[in-house]
Structure formats: structure tokens, C-alpha cells
Write a protein that holds these residues in place. Structure first.
Motif, mmCIF file in Angstrom:
data_model
loop_
_atom_site.group_PDB
_atom_site.id
_atom_site.type_symbol
_atom_site.label_atom_id
_atom_site.label_comp_id
_atom_site.label_asym_id
_atom_site.label_seq_id
_atom_site.Cartn_x
_atom_site.Cartn_y
_atom_site.Cartn_z
ATOM 1 N N HIS A 1 -0.143 -8.509 3.306
ATOM 2 C CA HIS A 1 -0.091 -9.391 2.134
ATOM 3 C C HIS A 1 1.283 -10.051 2.007
ATOM 4 O O HIS A 1 1.412 -11.085 1.349
ATOM 5 N N LEU B 1 0.828 -1.217 0.000
ATOM 6 C CA LEU B 1 0.000 0.000 0.000
ATOM 7 C C LEU B 1 0.860 1.264 0.000
ATOM 8 O O LEU B 1 1.998 1.250 0.481
ATOM 9 N N GLU C 1 -4.662 -6.598 -5.169
ATOM 10 C CA GLU C 1 -5.917 -6.780 -4.422
ATOM 11 C C GLU C 1 -6.465 -5.432 -3.965
ATOM 12 O O GLU C 1 -7.663 -5.225 -3.884
ATOM 13 N N GLU C 2 -5.546 -4.518 -3.667
ATOM 14 C CA GLU C 2 -5.946 -3.200 -3.163
ATOM 15 C C GLU C 2 -6.257 -2.235 -4.302
ATOM 16 O O GLU C 2 -6.538 -1.063 -4.059
ATOM 17 N N CYS D 1 -1.088 -4.182 4.975
ATOM 18 C CA CYS D 1 -2.286 -5.021 5.090
ATOM 19 C C CYS D 1 -1.903 -6.486 5.308
ATOM 20 O O CYS D 1 -2.757 -7.363 5.357
ATOM 21 N N HIS E 1 -3.716 -1.349 7.338
ATOM 22 C CA HIS E 1 -3.559 -0.097 6.577
ATOM 23 C C HIS E 1 -2.956 1.027 7.428
ATOM 24 O O HIS E 1 -2.789 2.138 6.943
HETATM 25 ZN ZN LIG Z 1 -6.032 -4.041 2.696
#
Ligand SMILES: [Zn+2]
Ligand SMILES: [Zn+2]
Length: 431
Positions: free
Chosen positions: A128, A97, A161-162, A126, A398
Motif C-alpha cells: 500500500h 500490516l 483497507e486491511e 501488501c 503479507h
Molecule cells: Zn493485503
């Protein structure tokens, strides 16, 4: 109905499941090393080239059939078991992110990159990185027992995904899972079930899940209120879109509180952005607003969308202004298949050594929903809050200080491996 009852029942596990758990223990140290490496080198959606390279090398070394470059940077590995049987898909997301990581970790990220045209700091805020490492470890566990596996395993390492970091504001968005499917991921080999895990604040190593709706649908809301520009000292000669926008925002609150049957399913309408005006003494021509709509049921989702449009348009009309409203669908609700949940609950219980809890509805959205719409899916959560800290007050996903207790991660690998083995055996084709 949470599909939770089975978890407490002590059902005997198969010797294959036991074997998966001891293999998971053996790979734990590598899992943690991979996670740290990926954490230190985070990559934004659709830029995950280094991560994809690590994953592809690993899968190839394990002898899997590997495809790369799916939906930009996605990687898929197919493990052929030694016996005929069904196909289980396991999914991890690889993207990070645009968040600047707090200082403290020895392997904290210092990465920078471009997010939608802007220079940003990048962080795996997040978790991942943990998902990717847990699935790499799961591939190693299952590849080591391939002769005894009745069926195939599809390892999906998805980008973005984000959301893509490459699109510019206003451009069409396709999430990684969505694009992989559009490129035909399930056309040649359609899995019979798909599983994914997400880390979140919770007791370290605790697994949680629910049957049915799990994460929210997400629709983007855009409203433009157009009035008539003029002098701020003579508002009677104008049509004021600022006042009208304020009425629209207040009016929208009743869509959830007065019009939605909240016993059927919750809903959220948030206006997160508002822009208009250029000077204190000018009534502007236009005010623009943008927001998000979250629901857990397709009927509620459609109804909320219709009610928002009607309210905004009629409120504007009553002021002599005009509201243009668009509701753009982004993600659907992630629906956990009830039968699959009932079948897998005992495995999740064993994988977590009984440390399980029912999951609440999650207000965030997941592009796993695209996969779970095509094949029965189960999306569950792994708690990663260190012992002694309160999951309710730690930094959430986040956040620049989001922290993953690495000792929890082996439980994710145990769960993914155990569920795969259990599912394959339950559908084993006896000849
Ligand atoms: Zn996320
Ligand atoms: Zn996430």
C-alpha cells in the motif's frame, strides 16, 4: 469473458494521454522517494496520520481542494479540470500490516505500534506504500495538465483497507472504504467511474485484469458446539463437543465439494481456528471454531452460508449437541464493470507498453468492492517481481519478505493517469 481482447489492439492514443505518459516519466524519481519514505514509516489501519499528512501536503501544494480526517485518517483531493465533464475517482489505500519486515532493505521498517490491543511490528507487506506513492504521482501528473482536462478527478487516499487496528476482537468492524462511504463521500460528488491498482507478484511492470468478479467476497464464520461436560473415562455420560466439532468440520467440506455448483463460481470454506477443552481427561462443555467463507457470486454466497448453517446444526443435533452458527458478512466481491473494462483495456495496454496478461480470480478480498458497488469500477494488478525471479515462488503479499520492484511503479501511474484522461475525454461535454 475476460474483457481482455481490446488490450492487444493498437489504437492511437490522444495527445493528452501522451502528455500524461511523459509527465509520469518526469515524476518517477519522486514517486520512488515517496514510496521509500512511506515504506520506512508504515502505519496500521486507522493510525495513518503521518502518511495522511504527507498526502494532504502534497495535494495542497498541487492546488487541489483537500479534505482530511475522513473515516479517521482518510484524505480526499478534488482536481477541477479546465473544462466541464465527468468525474473520475482514483483510489489508493494507505495502511500497513502487523508484520515484522525481513532485513535487507536500506529503508526497511523498524516501526512498532498497537494492533487491537497488542504491541506489534509494522510493515507495508501488501504494497500500500506503493499504491499511495503511485497515486501521489498521478495527482502531480494530472494537476500539471488541469487546464486541458474535461472534468474532475477525485483522489481517494483511504485508511484501513486491511481492517482497523483500533477495534478489539469481537467488536464490529468497518473497513476504510465502507466508513468513508457511510460518512457521505459520494453524496456531494458521485464519480462516474473509479479505478484502483494493486501490486502483486507478477512480471515487473505487467498489468493484469479481468471483467466481472475479480476478488472474493469474505464472510466470517463462527461456530460454537455445545455438548455436556463430564469425565473423559466415561464418555457415555457426556455429549462430546470435540468429536462433534470434528464431524462438523468434515461435514462442511461437502458444502463446497457436493453442494456448490463450481461451474457457476468457485467457493472456499476454511475453518482456521478451533478451541476447546482444558484437560486430557475432561470432555468439555463447548468447542469454538472460526473460519472464513470466500465466493465470487452473491447467489453462491447466500447458498453456501445457508448450507453451512444447516450442515453444522444437523450434524450437532445427530450427536445430541447443539451448534450455534453465525455468518457475518465482511466484504463483497469486487466486480469490474464489463463496459468500463472494454473501454479501458486499450489504455492499459498502452500504459504497460503491451506487457499485459489476463488476471486469475483472486482469493483475497478488497474493500474497493464497497466503492465498485456504488459506481462502475475497474480494479487491476501491477506485477512487481524483479526480472530474473519467478513470480510463482517469490514471497507473496503479507509475507515479511514481500518485495516491490520499484521500476514497475511508473507503469501504475501511467495507467491511472492514462485511464483518467481517456475516460474524461470520452464523456467530454462539447458546448
Ligand atoms: Zn493485503
Ligand atoms: Zn492490499
Amino acid at each position: 469473458m475476460l474483457g481482455f481482447a481490446g488490450a492487444a489492439q493498437a489504437q492511437p492514443s490522444s495527445s493528452l494521454e501522451e502528455q500524461a505518459y511523459s509527465r509520469a516519466a518526469a515524476v518517477e524519481q519522486k514517486l520512488i522517494e515517496w514510496r521509500r519514505d512511506i515504506h520506512q514509516h508504515p502505519e496500521l489501519g486507522d493510525q495513518e496520520t503521518r502518511t495522511a499528512g504527507l498526502v494532504a501536503d502534497h495535494l495542497r501544494k498541487l492546488g487541489l481542494e483537500v479534505r482530511t480526517g475522513i473515516a479517521h485518517t482518510g484524505v480526499v483531493g478534488i482536481l477541477e479540470g479546465g473544462k466541464p465533464g465527468p468525474t473520475v475517482a482514483l483510489r489508493a489505500d494507505m495502511d500497513a500490516l502487523p508484520v515484522k519486515e525481513s532485513e535487507g532493505l536500506a529503508f526497511a521498517s523498524k516501526a512498532r505500534s498497537t494492533y487491537r490491543g497488542k504491541e506489534v511490528d509494522v510493515m507495508h507487506a501488501c504494497g500500500h506504500d506503493a499504491h499511495t506513492a503511485m497515486l501521489m504521482a498521478t495527482a502531480e501528473v494530472l494537476a500539471g495538465m488541469r487546464e486541458n482536462l474535461p472534468g474532475k478527478v477525485m483522489f481517494i487516499f483511504q485508511p484501513s483497507e486491511e481492517g482497523s487496528s483500533l477495534v478489539m476482537p469481537g467488536q464490529n468492524k468497518l473497513w476504510g472504504a465502507q466508513l468513508m462511504l457511510e460518512e457521505g463521500l459520494f453524496k456531494t460528488l458521485k464519480p462516474d467511474a473509479i479505478f484502483a491498482v494493486h501490486v502483486m507478484p507478477g512480471r515487473s511492470g505487467e498489468l493484469s485484469w479481468r471483467a466481472g468478479a475479480t476478488t472474493a467476497s469474505s464472510d466470517d464464520l463462527n461456530i460454537t458446539v455445545t455438548g455436556k461436560q463430564g469425565h473423559g473415562g466415561m464418555p457415555w455420560n457426556t455429549i462430546d463437543p470435540v468429536v462433534t466439532a470434528a464431524q462438523v468440520i468434515s461435514g462442511l467440506q461437502t458444502v463446497v465439494s457436493r453442494k456448490t455448483n463450481l461451474t457457476q463460481s468457485p467457493a472456499v470454506v476454511t475453518v482456521g481456528m478451533i478451541q476447546g477443552g482444558s484437560a486430557p481427561n475432561i470432555v468439555p462443555q463447548q468447542v469454538e471454531m472460526a473460519g472464513t467463507i470466500r465466493t465470487y457470486d452473491e447467489n453462491v454466497r447466500a447458498q453456501v452460508g445457508r448450507d453451512i448453517k444447516l450442515s453444522a446444526q444437523k450434524i450437532a443435533e445427530s450427536a445430541g449437541a447443539k451448534a450455534d452458527v453465525s455468518v457475518v458478512p465482511a466484504y463483497g466481491t469486487t466486480i469490474n464493470d464489463e463496459k468500463l473494462v472494454a473501454q479501458m483495456a486499450p489504455v492499459l495496454g498502452r500504459a504497460a507498453s503491451g506487457k499485459v496478461a489476463p488476471a486469475a480470480l483472486v482469493g483475497a478480498s478488497e474493500d474497493f468492492s464497497f466503492f465498485a458497488r456504488q459506481v462502475p469500477g475497474l480494479y487491476f494488478f501491477l506485477g512487481v517481481t524483479p526480472n530474473g525471479q519467478d513470480p510463482a515462488t517469490v514471497a507473496p503479499n503479507h509475507n515479511p519478505s514481500f518485495f516491490v520492484d520499484e521500476s514497475a511503479l511508473v507503469t501504475g501511474t501511467r495507467a491511472l493517469s492514462g485511464m483518467t484522461v481517456q475516460f474524461l475525454q470520452s464523456r467530454e461535454k462539447k458546448s
